[in-house]
Write a protein that holds these residues in place. Structure first.
Motif, PDB file in Angstrom:
ATOM      1  N   MET A  15       0.809  -1.203   0.000  1.00 19.81           N
ATOM      2  CA  MET A  15       0.000   0.000   0.000  1.00 19.81           C
ATOM      3  C   MET A  15       0.854   1.270   0.000  1.00 19.81           C
ATOM      4  O   MET A  15       0.451   2.298  -0.519  1.00 19.81           O
ATOM      5  N   GLN A  16       2.052   1.192   0.603  1.00 14.28           N
ATOM      6  CA  GLN A  16       2.909   2.375   0.671  1.00 14.28           C
ATOM      7  C   GLN A  16       3.243   2.965  -0.700  1.00 14.28           C
ATOM      8  O   GLN A  16       3.333   4.188  -0.840  1.00 14.28           O
ATOM      9  N   PRO A  17       3.457   2.129  -1.741  1.00 18.35           N
ATOM     10  CA  PRO A  17       3.805   2.694  -3.047  1.00 18.35           C
ATOM     11  C   PRO A  17       2.783   3.686  -3.583  1.00 18.35           C
ATOM     12  O   PRO A  17       3.145   4.633  -4.289  1.00 18.35           O
ATOM     13  N   ALA A  18       1.508   3.490  -3.248  1.00 22.13           N
ATOM     14  CA  ALA A  18       0.475   4.393  -3.753  1.00 22.13           C
ATOM     15  C   ALA A  18       0.705   5.815  -3.251  1.00 22.13           C
ATOM     16  O   ALA A  18       0.570   6.787  -4.007  1.00 22.13           O
ATOM     17  N   TYR A  19       1.080   5.928  -1.988  1.00 23.51           N
ATOM     18  CA  TYR A  19       1.285   7.256  -1.415  1.00 23.51           C
ATOM     19  C   TYR A  19       2.579   7.887  -1.933  1.00 23.51           C
ATOM     20  O   TYR A  19       2.647   9.100  -2.141  1.00 23.51           O
TER      21      TYR A  19
END
Length: 207
Positions: free
Chosen positions: A1-5
């Motif tokens: 999920m971190q890559p999206a931010y």
């Protein structure tokens, strides 16, 4: 999920004279950082909802490459990438059948010259060896993988064969980095047991 931010904070990059959006990917499955255990699936669902219809969509690597190729970008336009320190090998070694026997000696010489040089494979932690101290689980992993190659892949067993799918399932279950990164103990025991099962299945079903 971190890559999206992270992706939302980036601007387009220039590649082959064209402005392209960068692709941000997870360095691994997230399990080693507790992401899958602590944030999945609720946070995943949140991120997918936020990305859908936005200018920073969720996208697989293959899909991303297809978009780049559709823009006219070619494989030769991509920058070269190789493991750190690997260039030292090519400075001394020219790949060929005649030179193959020289490679082990070159690698050993490089190890003696610089303690940072190794051929153990990458580690997302950088400061922790992927291999040292874990031979008791990595050895069985390699053995199970090698056996699958020799008895299944080399014989070109059909992927639709139930025996193939069963053996592959057990092999893949045995190969996760979790059995290495969570330390010695229960997790390494799980890893060795799954390797044993994968090996037994291959030996039994592909005599």
């Amino acid at each position: 999920m971190q890559p999206a931010y992270e992706a939302r904070s980036l601007s387009r990059w220039e590649l082959a004279g064209k402005q392209v959006p960068p692709l941000v990917t997870q360095i691994a499955d997230g399990e080693n950082g507790g992401v899958m255990m602590n944030e999945f699936p609720p946070k995943f669902m949140d991120v997918m909802r936020e990305c859908s219809g936005s200018d920073v969509p969720a996208m697989g690597a293959t899909e991303y490459l297809e978009h780049l190729f559709a823009m006219g970008i070619k494989e030769t336009d991509f920058p070269a990438a190789q493991p750190i320190h690997q260039k030292r090998i090519w400075d001394r070694f020219t790949p060929s059948a005649a030179n193959a026997s020289k490679l082990p000696a070159i690698i050993e010489a490089l190890k003696k010259e610089d303690h940072r040089f190794h051929m153990d494979g990458g580690s997302w932690t950088n400061d922790i060896s992927w291999v040292k101290g874990y031979e008791n689980v990595l050895g069985p992993m390699e053995k199970a993988s090698s056996l699958f190659y020799e008895r299944v892949l080399k014989r070109k067993v059909a992927e639709s064969d139930p025996r193939y799918r069963n053996a592959l399932f057990h092999l893949l279950c045995s190969q996760t980095s979790c059995f290495r990164y969570w330390g010695q103990g229960t997790w390494t025991d799980y890893g060795r047991e799954l390797c044993r099962r994968a090996e037994s299945i291959v030996i039994h079903d592909f005599k």
